[in-house]
Design an enzyme around this catalytic site. Sequence first.
Site, mmCIF file in Angstrom:
data_model
loop_
_atom_site.group_PDB
_atom_site.id
_atom_site.type_symbol
_atom_site.label_atom_id
_atom_site.label_comp_id
_atom_site.label_asym_id
_atom_site.label_seq_id
_atom_site.Cartn_x
_atom_site.Cartn_y
_atom_site.Cartn_z
ATOM 1 C CD GLU A 178 -2.874 -0.778 2.493
ATOM 2 O OE1 GLU A 178 -3.404 0.340 2.666
ATOM 3 O OE2 GLU A 178 -3.043 -1.717 3.277
ATOM 4 C CB CYS A 218 -3.837 -5.547 4.950
ATOM 5 S SG CYS A 218 -3.675 -3.913 5.686
ATOM 6 C CG HIS A 346 -4.888 -8.268 8.680
ATOM 7 N ND1 HIS A 346 -3.617 -7.875 8.338
ATOM 8 C CD2 HIS A 346 -5.612 -7.117 8.829
ATOM 9 C CE1 HIS A 346 -3.566 -6.560 8.252
ATOM 10 N NE2 HIS A 346 -4.757 -6.068 8.556
#
Length: 461
Positions: A178, A218, A346
């Site tokens: 990102e 992500c 995550h």
Amino acid sequence: MERIDFFYEEGTLEICTLVNKPTNKFTKLGPYLYGIFSFHNDKVRFPGRLTDRIIRDEEELRLDDLEGRRVVPRFRRRHAVDASGIIPTISLTFSFADEYYPYQEYKIVKPSKEYEKPGIVGYGVYSSKFRIREGRIERAVPFLDEDAITAAVEAGKIALIHSGVDHRLIGKVYVGSESNPYAVKPIASKVAQVLKLGEEYQAEGIQCVDAIDTEFACKAATSMFKDAASLVYYPDSEESYAMVIGADNSQSAPRDEPGGELDLFVGYGGAAFIFGMHDVIAQFEGWVSTTSDTPDFWRRDTQPYPSHGGRFTGKPAYFKHVTKTVKKLMERLKLEPRDINYFVAHQPNAAFPTRVAKDLGFKEEQFLPGLQVAKFGNTYSGCSPIGLAAVLDIAKPNDRILVASYGSGAGSDAYSFVTTSQLMDKRPRQKFTVRYQAENKFIDYVDYATYRRIKQGMHAT
């Protein structure tokens, strides 16, 4: 004339000097050490800069104590540039091998066994030695000359060393991030060229490899796990190995600006995985992906920092997608939580993965080994991959690992891997483990003002 690549070698700092008042392009580095570095028993010498050291005003630096120490070449951003320029990078930068970043020999190993299913054949994790510690959480911070490209290159380098795979046999490299320093220019092309992936055409300066950047917040890297595995599994494919990297200098607004609440959790680092059919350490067992158009987190093109939708972030986004994806995968593979040795989710913070793990029926001994956010922060695309690497560092043969990523916007990938005996064979090649990086005695803690300055790199004012 023979070309020699010193990137995988170890050298010596022969002599150095302290540059107290840098001028021109080096001003933003502050005081730094410059020296002569030798390789091949002093037969080859380079001038270069020593990186990864903050020279503090009160520090009594004895140059004689530094000279003669072993160093490892590093790949770093060179200096600040104008807004319209290309960001230059350089490999003539060095770190001490006995301070945080150990030298590891890159030895290409001839494969000994072909597996029926594809899987991970090697992996590497990279995060800087700098941290900010607030409350119970530590977060990794990039040095001034580091960015997402640095972490991607370093993680890929470590994965090659761990796997023993010939870099010329990597047919495709994916980099999910990102925080690409460029809005238009891939990270993957730089990774491919620095690591010399694929066949090299020296005269033209071209690597015969498919290099591509991927995006999905992500989960930009984990989305490519299945693609990499499929590529090397396809019977007519000429690609023996594929590399997937997730790396980020995770973005957030300063704490006193709108969206600054993210600044409590973001970190820096990346993880790389090499997929293939030979000498596999963790075989694919299955996967499931889910997605929806949920506006929980975004950054518009002209905005410097991301924003998030507050009430959309938890239950309608992270929990819904991760829970559904994991349940669907377990249903498809006919698994119960007790059949799984390790669960990695995550980790935007410590609370979310802990809650989702318990809701799914996992116990602490199953999910705590992969929970690394309190040591490195939320490394965005590198987050669940670093958790997977932490588990691979300690797993035994025939362990089942279930990893579930999450990406805002939104979606989740869940994978089941089963480890093999090759895991133990390759473990001695991995010195730079996740635990080593989390607990290293040379970790350098910085205050918030320094954190914000170096978080933004050499472009900071």
